[in-house]
Motif scaffolding. Structure first.
Motif, PDB file in Angstrom:
ATOM      1  N   ASN A  34      10.450  69.567  15.901  1.00 10.47           N
ATOM      2  CA  ASN A  34       9.570  70.363  15.040  1.00 10.47           C
ATOM      3  C   ASN A  34       8.166  69.760  14.967  1.00 10.47           C
ATOM      4  N   ASN A  35       8.089  68.405  14.954  1.00  8.87           N
ATOM      5  CA  ASN A  35       6.783  67.749  14.968  1.00  8.87           C
ATOM      6  C   ASN A  35       6.037  68.061  16.260  1.00  8.87           C
ATOM      7  N   LEU A  36       6.742  68.116  17.371  1.00  7.19           N
ATOM      8  CA  LEU A  36       6.131  68.476  18.653  1.00  7.19           C
ATOM      9  C   LEU A  36       5.546  69.883  18.565  1.00  7.19           C
ATOM     10  N   GLU A  37       6.335  70.812  18.055  1.00  2.44           N
ATOM     11  CA  GLU A  37       5.910  72.212  17.990  1.00  2.44           C
ATOM     12  C   GLU A  37       4.769  72.439  17.003  1.00  2.44           C
ATOM     13  N   SER A  38       4.773  71.711  15.890  1.00  2.00           N
ATOM     14  CA  SER A  38       3.733  71.918  14.874  1.00  2.00           C
ATOM     15  C   SER A  38       2.499  71.046  15.098  1.00  2.00           C
ATOM     16  N   GLY A  39       2.630  70.026  15.963  1.00  3.00           N
ATOM     17  CA  GLY A  39       1.515  69.120  16.204  1.00  3.00           C
ATOM     18  C   GLY A  39       1.338  68.072  15.113  1.00  3.00           C
ATOM     19  N   THR A  40       2.336  67.924  14.246  1.00  4.87           N
ATOM     20  CA  THR A  40       2.273  66.946  13.167  1.00  4.87           C
ATOM     21  C   THR A  40       2.637  65.561  13.696  1.00  4.87           C
ATOM     22  N   PRO A  41       1.765  64.563  13.511  1.00  6.73           N
ATOM     23  CA  PRO A  41       2.095  63.214  14.001  1.00  6.73           C
ATOM     24  C   PRO A  41       3.187  62.562  13.153  1.00  6.73           C
ATOM     25  N   VAL A  42       3.824  61.552  13.716  1.00  8.91           N
ATOM     26  CA  VAL A  42       4.864  60.800  13.018  1.00  8.91           C
ATOM     27  C   VAL A  42       4.400  59.361  12.826  1.00  8.91           C
ATOM     28  N   ARG A  43       4.897  58.722  11.770  1.00 10.37           N
ATOM     29  CA  ARG A  43       4.605  57.306  11.524  1.00 10.37           C
ATOM     30  C   ARG A  43       5.678  56.495  12.248  1.00 10.37           C
ATOM     31  N   LEU A  44       5.243  55.510  13.016  1.00  5.14           N
ATOM     32  CA  LEU A  44       6.188  54.703  13.780  1.00  5.14           C
ATOM     33  C   LEU A  44       6.295  53.307  13.187  1.00  5.14           C
ATOM     34  N   LEU A  45       7.517  52.933  12.800  1.00  5.56           N
ATOM     35  CA  LEU A  45       7.822  51.585  12.342  1.00  5.56           C
ATOM     36  C   LEU A  45       8.667  50.919  13.416  1.00  5.56           C
ATOM     37  N   ARG A  46       8.316  49.693  13.768  1.00  6.15           N
ATOM     38  CA  ARG A  46       9.021  48.968  14.825  1.00  6.15           C
ATOM     39  C   ARG A  46       9.759  47.787  14.223  1.00  6.15           C
ATOM     40  N   TYR A  47      11.053  47.649  14.561  1.00  2.66           N
ATOM     41  CA  TYR A  47      11.853  46.510  14.106  1.00  2.66           C
ATOM     42  C   TYR A  47      11.465  45.296  14.929  1.00  2.66           C
ATOM     43  N   VAL A  48      11.121  44.201  14.243  1.00  2.00           N
ATOM     44  CA  VAL A  48      10.696  42.990  14.923  1.00  2.00           C
ATOM     45  C   VAL A  48      11.837  41.988  15.009  1.00  2.00           C
ATOM     46  N   GLY A  49      12.576  41.810  13.919  1.00  2.00           N
ATOM     47  CA  GLY A  49      13.688  40.867  13.934  1.00  2.00           C
ATOM     48  C   GLY A  49      14.017  40.337  12.557  1.00  2.00           C
ATOM     49  N   GLU A  50      14.926  39.373  12.539  1.00  3.09           N
ATOM     50  CA  GLU A  50      15.354  38.737  11.297  1.00  3.09           C
ATOM     51  C   GLU A  50      14.313  37.695  10.873  1.00  3.09           C
ATOM     52  N   ALA A 102       3.423  40.997  10.952  1.00  8.06           N
ATOM     53  CA  ALA A 102       3.017  41.515   9.649  1.00  8.06           C
ATOM     54  C   ALA A 102       4.017  41.032   8.613  1.00  8.06           C
ATOM     55  N   SER A 103       3.660  41.126   7.363  1.00  6.41           N
ATOM     56  CA  SER A 103       4.562  40.677   6.306  1.00  6.41           C
ATOM     57  C   SER A 103       5.255  41.873   5.672  1.00  6.41           C
ATOM     58  N   ALA A 104       6.273  41.585   4.869  1.00  8.77           N
ATOM     59  CA  ALA A 104       6.990  42.646   4.156  1.00  8.77           C
ATOM     60  C   ALA A 104       6.067  43.344   3.165  1.00  8.77           C
ATOM     61  N   LYS A 105       4.959  42.691   2.753  1.00 14.11           N
ATOM     62  CA  LYS A 105       4.016  43.315   1.837  1.00 14.11           C
ATOM     63  C   LYS A 105       3.384  44.553   2.470  1.00 14.11           C
ATOM     64  N   LEU A 106       3.216  44.540   3.802  1.00 11.66           N
ATOM     65  CA  LEU A 106       2.665  45.700   4.486  1.00 11.66           C
ATOM     66  C   LEU A 106       3.570  46.903   4.287  1.00 11.66           C
ATOM     67  N   HIS A 107       4.882  46.696   4.390  1.00 20.19           N
ATOM     68  CA  HIS A 107       5.824  47.797   4.194  1.00 20.19           C
ATOM     69  C   HIS A 107       5.672  48.373   2.791  1.00 20.19           C
ATOM     70  N   GLN A 108       5.583  47.519   1.784  1.00 14.13           N
ATOM     71  CA  GLN A 108       5.450  48.003   0.415  1.00 14.13           C
ATOM     72  C   GLN A 108       4.151  48.775   0.226  1.00 14.13           C
ATOM     73  N   ARG A 109       3.072  48.334   0.855  1.00 15.70           N
ATOM     74  CA  ARG A 109       1.805  49.066   0.779  1.00 15.70           C
ATOM     75  C   ARG A 109       1.948  50.456   1.380  1.00 15.70           C
ATOM     76  N   LEU A 110       2.708  50.564   2.494  1.00 13.82           N
ATOM     77  CA  LEU A 110       2.915  51.868   3.127  1.00 13.82           C
ATOM     78  C   LEU A 110       3.754  52.789   2.247  1.00 13.82           C
ATOM     79  N   VAL A 111       4.764  52.216   1.587  1.00 16.08           N
ATOM     80  CA  VAL A 111       5.577  53.008   0.661  1.00 16.08           C
ATOM     81  C   VAL A 111       4.696  53.527  -0.473  1.00 16.08           C
ATOM     82  N   ASP A 112       3.864  52.653  -1.037  1.00 19.26           N
ATOM     83  CA  ASP A 112       2.960  53.060  -2.118  1.00 19.26           C
ATOM     84  C   ASP A 112       1.998  54.153  -1.650  1.00 19.26           C
TER      85      ASP A 112
END
Length: 127
Positions: A34-50, A102-112
């Motif tokens: 649906n994002n492809l069809e509507s042209g709406t971009p997606v936010r990409l989060l990448r898993y780095v590790g433990e 990046a730190s976990a604080k970045l994730h919280q900023r994105l949630v906010d």
């Protein structure tokens, strides 16, 4: 920057973690189509590790890679002979350079931010 994202579903997550069935065009896979069809971009989060608990309460580190346009997808036979979706994502122009750490604080900023701009909870937009 171009990324190929493998679709979701068809895995035995409780034991073998292997592909046991074909992926279906539903939930996240349908949302990406649906994002492809509507042209709406997606936010990409990448898993780095433990990481140590003082760096992230979940002890897992994810890095926000920015907005990506879904430009194409295909359905092909995977290694275990089951159908698998593959989505082509292209990074949108005009964004800051990618960060290697990046730190976990970045994730919280994105949630906010998502709560502030009203996009929280829109992970799977199905219409």
């Amino acid at each position: 920057l171009e990324v190929v994202l493998t679709g979701s579903g068809g895995n035995d997550l409780l034991s073998s973690r292997r592909q046991t069935g074909a992926q279906k065009l539903e939930k996240g896979n349908l949302a990406l189509k649906n994002n492809l069809e509507s042209g709406t971009p997606v936010r990409l989060l990448r898993y780095v590790g433990e990481v140590p608990p003082e760096r992230s309460y979940s002890q897992r580190l994810f890095i926000y890679d920015g907005l990506y346009a879904v430009t194409d997808y295909k359905y092909e036979v995977g290694a275990r002979q089951h159908g698998v979706f593959k989505f082509k994502l292209v990074r949108c122009a005009g964004q800051p350079p990618l960060r290697k750490e990046a730190s976990a604080k970045l994730h919280q900023r994105l949630v906010d931010l998502a709560h502030r701009d009203g996009t929280a909870g829109e992970r799977h937009r199905v219409s």
